[in-house]
Motif scaffolding. Sequence first.
Motif, mmCIF file in Angstrom:
data_model
loop_
_atom_site.group_PDB
_atom_site.id
_atom_site.type_symbol
_atom_site.label_atom_id
_atom_site.label_comp_id
_atom_site.label_asym_id
_atom_site.label_seq_id
_atom_site.Cartn_x
_atom_site.Cartn_y
_atom_site.Cartn_z
ATOM 1 N N VAL A 28 20.688 -103.091 11.822
ATOM 2 C CA VAL A 28 19.544 -103.054 11.877
ATOM 3 C C VAL A 28 19.463 -101.654 10.822
ATOM 4 N N GLU A 29 17.858 -101.097 10.899
ATOM 5 C CA GLU A 29 18.023 -99.989 10.269
ATOM 6 C C GLU A 29 18.200 -98.680 11.315
ATOM 7 N N TYR A 30 19.002 -97.205 10.556
ATOM 8 C CA TYR A 30 19.582 -96.971 11.187
ATOM 9 C C TYR A 30 19.494 -95.065 10.225
ATOM 10 N N SER A 31 19.579 -94.276 11.006
ATOM 11 C CA SER A 31 19.926 -92.724 10.921
ATOM 12 C C SER A 31 21.255 -91.935 10.634
ATOM 13 N N ALA A 32 21.807 -91.107 10.762
ATOM 14 C CA ALA A 32 23.124 -90.778 11.444
ATOM 15 C C ALA A 32 23.029 -89.573 10.623
ATOM 16 N N ASP A 33 23.533 -88.290 11.531
ATOM 17 C CA ASP A 33 24.237 -87.535 10.546
ATOM 18 C C ASP A 33 25.967 -87.843 10.387
ATOM 19 N N ARG A 34 26.872 -87.291 9.204
ATOM 20 C CA ARG A 34 27.782 -87.859 7.909
ATOM 21 C C ARG A 34 28.890 -86.136 7.984
ATOM 22 N N VAL A 35 29.719 -86.547 8.591
ATOM 23 C CA VAL A 35 30.608 -84.847 8.683
ATOM 24 C C VAL A 35 32.760 -86.414 7.468
ATOM 25 N N ILE A 36 32.137 -85.492 6.800
ATOM 26 C CA ILE A 36 32.856 -85.253 5.799
ATOM 27 C C ILE A 36 35.034 -84.953 5.661
ATOM 28 N N GLU A 37 36.009 -85.600 6.077
ATOM 29 C CA GLU A 37 37.421 -84.537 6.148
ATOM 30 C C GLU A 37 37.692 -84.590 4.703
ATOM 31 N N GLY A 41 38.313 -79.754 1.776
ATOM 32 C CA GLY A 41 37.196 -79.049 2.874
ATOM 33 C C GLY A 41 36.685 -80.255 3.744
ATOM 34 N N THR A 42 35.815 -79.610 4.356
ATOM 35 C CA THR A 42 34.672 -80.256 5.077
ATOM 36 C C THR A 42 33.594 -80.639 4.525
ATOM 37 N N PHE A 43 32.776 -81.533 4.738
ATOM 38 C CA PHE A 43 31.687 -81.422 4.292
ATOM 39 C C PHE A 43 29.888 -82.195 5.285
ATOM 40 N N ASP A 44 29.329 -81.437 5.830
ATOM 41 C CA ASP A 44 28.354 -82.446 6.292
ATOM 42 C C ASP A 44 27.166 -82.969 5.837
ATOM 43 N N GLY A 45 26.580 -83.845 6.250
ATOM 44 C CA GLY A 45 25.307 -84.691 5.782
ATOM 45 C C GLY A 45 24.362 -85.526 6.615
ATOM 46 N N LYS A 46 24.140 -86.242 5.937
ATOM 47 C CA LYS A 46 23.022 -87.320 6.504
ATOM 48 C C LYS A 46 22.857 -88.456 5.862
ATOM 49 N N VAL A 47 22.514 -89.430 7.441
ATOM 50 C CA VAL A 47 22.494 -90.575 6.075
ATOM 51 C C VAL A 47 21.363 -91.544 6.650
ATOM 52 N N TYR A 48 20.678 -92.328 5.780
ATOM 53 C CA TYR A 48 19.520 -93.385 6.427
ATOM 54 C C TYR A 48 20.030 -94.652 5.682
ATOM 55 N N SER A 49 19.980 -95.493 6.129
ATOM 56 C CA SER A 49 20.316 -96.723 5.901
ATOM 57 C C SER A 49 19.347 -98.175 6.381
ATOM 58 N N ALA A 50 19.096 -98.998 5.247
ATOM 59 C CA ALA A 50 17.441 -99.747 6.106
ATOM 60 C C ALA A 50 18.592 -101.368 5.001
ATOM 61 N N LYS A 51 17.731 -102.338 5.237
ATOM 62 C CA LYS A 51 18.236 -103.331 4.538
ATOM 63 C C LYS A 51 18.989 -103.314 3.519
ATOM 64 N N ASP A 52 19.594 -103.708 2.515
ATOM 65 C CA ASP A 52 19.978 -103.163 1.106
ATOM 66 C C ASP A 52 19.983 -102.375 0.578
ATOM 67 N N MET A 60 25.603 -78.290 0.699
ATOM 68 C CA MET A 60 27.454 -78.131 0.338
ATOM 69 C C MET A 60 26.637 -76.104 -0.125
ATOM 70 N N GLY A 61 26.571 -75.248 0.978
ATOM 71 C CA GLY A 61 26.105 -74.028 0.599
ATOM 72 C C GLY A 61 24.708 -73.985 0.613
ATOM 73 N N ASP A 62 23.988 -73.500 -0.456
ATOM 74 C CA ASP A 62 23.039 -73.404 -0.319
ATOM 75 C C ASP A 62 22.686 -75.066 -2.068
ATOM 76 N N ILE A 161 40.916 -89.112 3.047
ATOM 77 C CA ILE A 161 39.667 -88.648 3.113
ATOM 78 C C ILE A 161 39.186 -89.546 4.983
ATOM 79 N N THR A 162 38.372 -89.078 5.268
ATOM 80 C CA THR A 162 37.900 -89.725 6.646
ATOM 81 C C THR A 162 36.769 -89.232 6.528
ATOM 82 N N MET A 163 35.195 -90.193 7.213
ATOM 83 C CA MET A 163 34.327 -89.847 7.364
ATOM 84 C C MET A 163 33.813 -90.366 9.050
ATOM 85 N N THR A 164 33.256 -89.797 9.319
ATOM 86 C CA THR A 164 32.599 -89.953 11.016
ATOM 87 C C THR A 164 30.929 -89.998 11.177
#
Length: 218
Positions: A28-37, A41-52, A60-62, A161-164
């Motif tokens: 499926v196609e999807y989007s999500a918030d991503r947290v990497i530890e 440190g801890t880093f927040d971001g976004k993921v967008y996914s489609a076929k291939d 990271m700050g600004d 390293i962890t990712m959620t």
Amino acid sequence: MFKRLSILLGLTVCATTAHGAGLPVPTVEYSADRVIESSSGTFDGKVYSAKDKERMEMHMGDMKSVMILRRDKQLGWSLMPMQKMYQQIDFAKAAQQSGAAPDSEVEITIVGTESVEGFEATKYKMLMKDGSAGGFVWITQEGIAVKMDMLSKSGREKSRITMTLKNITIGTQDPQLFELPADYSAMPSFGFNGGGNSGAQKPGMKGMFKNALGLGGN
């Protein structure tokens, strides 16, 4: 240190994009918030996914970094929005130069099922056959790698390293998210597009892995 980081992040990229041997791929196609530890440190971001196709953003700050992966074209782009510049990545050359482990060197087994972030997920164990790195990845019925926990070791030193993924929204994604912006300029090559010596390639390799995880800076 660099080799250990490359092995760990190579496994992580494999897990987070679910394109390793024996792992399901998203259906499926999807989007999500991503947290990497990580130890950095801890880093927040976004993921967008489609076929291939995949787009990963990290703030990271600004600063903001973006990685677009196009498996359908066997290339990717590392974007620097503040500078409106990009570096193109050739998948085959990047894999060859990075020292990422071949699928034959990674053992993958099913551990069981767990509920993660509201999704029923299958838990997989991933282990380098030489024992240098390993961990777990949780993949939903839709093939989404919703969680990852990886550890590498070298002697007495260990790196983790962890990712959620959180707030996962399944639905069609805007195709423009996966295209190179027309107003961006190419930055000088650091080794992935051919040429240069091995000493010049290290920053490019390290930067590629970090950006693939959204850990890259400017």
